[in-house]
Design an enzyme around this catalytic site. Sequence first.
Site, PDB file in Angstrom:
ATOM      1  N   THR A 145      -4.599  -3.911  -1.742  1.00  0.00           N
ATOM      2  CA  THR A 145      -3.639  -3.672  -2.785  1.00  0.00           C
ATOM      3  C   THR A 145      -3.199  -4.802  -3.736  1.00  0.00           C
ATOM      4  OG1 THR A 145      -1.508  -2.727  -3.334  1.00  0.00           O
ATOM      5  CG2 THR A 145      -1.680  -4.110  -1.326  1.00  0.00           C
ATOM      6  N   SER A 187       7.189  -4.830   0.466  1.00  0.00           N
ATOM      7  CA  SER A 187       7.304  -3.583   1.205  1.00  0.00           C
ATOM      8  C   SER A 187       6.552  -4.031   2.512  1.00  0.00           C
ATOM      9  CB  SER A 187       6.905  -2.239   0.608  1.00  0.00           C
ATOM     10  OG  SER A 187       5.553  -2.265   0.809  1.00  0.00           O
ATOM     11  N   TYR A 189       4.382  -2.160   3.938  1.00  0.00           N
ATOM     12  CA  TYR A 189       3.063  -1.839   3.668  1.00  0.00           C
ATOM     13  C   TYR A 189       2.453  -2.978   3.081  1.00  0.00           C
ATOM     14  CZ  TYR A 189      -0.661  -0.162   0.562  1.00  0.00           C
ATOM     15  OH  TYR A 189      -1.922  -0.412  -0.210  1.00  0.00           O
ATOM     16  N   HIS A 190       2.774  -3.422   2.064  1.00  0.00           N
ATOM     17  CA  HIS A 190       2.376  -4.763   1.306  1.00  0.00           C
ATOM     18  C   HIS A 190       2.186  -5.923   2.352  1.00  0.00           C
ATOM     19  CE1 HIS A 190       3.891  -2.628  -2.238  1.00  0.00           C
ATOM     20  NE2 HIS A 190       2.423  -2.690  -2.592  1.00  0.00           N
ATOM     21  N   LYS A 193      -0.905  -5.896   4.327  1.00  0.00           N
ATOM     22  CA  LYS A 193      -2.203  -6.177   3.570  1.00  0.00           C
ATOM     23  C   LYS A 193      -2.381  -7.552   3.409  1.00  0.00           C
ATOM     24  CE  LYS A 193      -3.543  -1.895   2.580  1.00  0.00           C
ATOM     25  NZ  LYS A 193      -4.851  -1.309   2.925  1.00  0.00           N
TER      26      LYS A 193
END
Length: 413
Positions: A145, A187, A189-190, A193
């Site tokens: 991302t 976040s 989520y990030h 990654k």
Amino acid sequence: MRVLILGGDGFCGWPTSLHLSDLGHDVTIVDNQSRRRIDLDLEVESLTPIRPPGERIRAWREVSGRDIGLVRLDLATEYERLTALLAELRPDAVVHFAEQRAAPYSMRSATAKRYTVDNNVRATHNLLTALVTSGVDAALVHLGTMGVYGYGWSGSAPIPEGYLTVKVPTPDGDLEREILHPANPGSVYHLTKTLDQLMFAFYTANDRLRITDLHQGIVWGTQTPQTVRDERLINRFDYDGDYGTVLNRFLMQAAIGHPLTVHGTGGQTRAFIHIRDTVRCVQIALENPPEAGAKPAVFNQITETHRVYDLAKMVSDLTGVEIAHLPNPRREAVENDLVVRNDRFLALGLNPTTLSDGLLAECTDIAARYRHRVDLSKIIARSVWRAGMQTAEDLMTELPDGTDPLVPTVAQP
């Protein structure tokens, strides 16, 4: 090539599976159906009626004459089965989409935060370890991302593709080094990654794995040349506050006459890519893997950048639907610049699909066709980054009278 597509039943995985199969590759989908289970948890469905995986694959066989394999497997918890599958199929390439992909969902609750880390980090590490253990020399393409770079950290400086050359002062003079671009996750989520990036760097250096990390922008659109061939092949169209991407949400809202929900000022600049280009970029990455032992190849998988408010105004001008400014549930800058380099994909032949009236109308037409499936209570974004942050009430509690779709009067694709 023989290609394993992990998470091949999802929003990006399904059209990628069809695209690569259509090119003649031998495709096997590996999926644990977690995205469909999250729909049950959130009590919301894709706006488009997506069929069960087996029915999708049978429909593809009917229209294309080609088979796609399907293995139900959880990468995060079934390491031995994953290793055995790799040893049995010995794929030439692996495409890794098998991660929880929504930043808002990852911030929704302690349970969602823990699930996102447990699923994403364990799945990626299990995959890397299984590739080493099985001895399978497969090129790995991972969907990352743009969010690993953060938003606003670089100001107006162009964000390079993955790496920065820096000078480190020492008593003997400056020492020049190439490093991963500093991460600034916004976040959980990030955050996962960014952890993926570090694992890739280790396993390429230590075990000579061949890895390409695609730092993708926000995906919009829903259909590809393959998914339009039969309604049973249609792709997901998420519109809810957790999984719906911003432009798709605007287009769905316009189709039902709902105010366009801009959270905050809308001054945030984001990178975008159409789903058609997503599948093409994965193909390009598979066809151009790095050499064994090389550092991970990083491609910025984007085609254009836009401010959120500018997108809303464009859709509003096309449709006549008003814009509503709502409290922002995210902790982020009020506005930011974003300049992104995507030289590698352009050099390898990507012809970018940019915003056009025809493609916008295609999405809005789909939204209008399935407008009866909208749950109006799921439109407002309510997953907050910190407890106590303000959110909005529902702006619409019932669809407007009549059944005529509210579609923009723009040229059809």
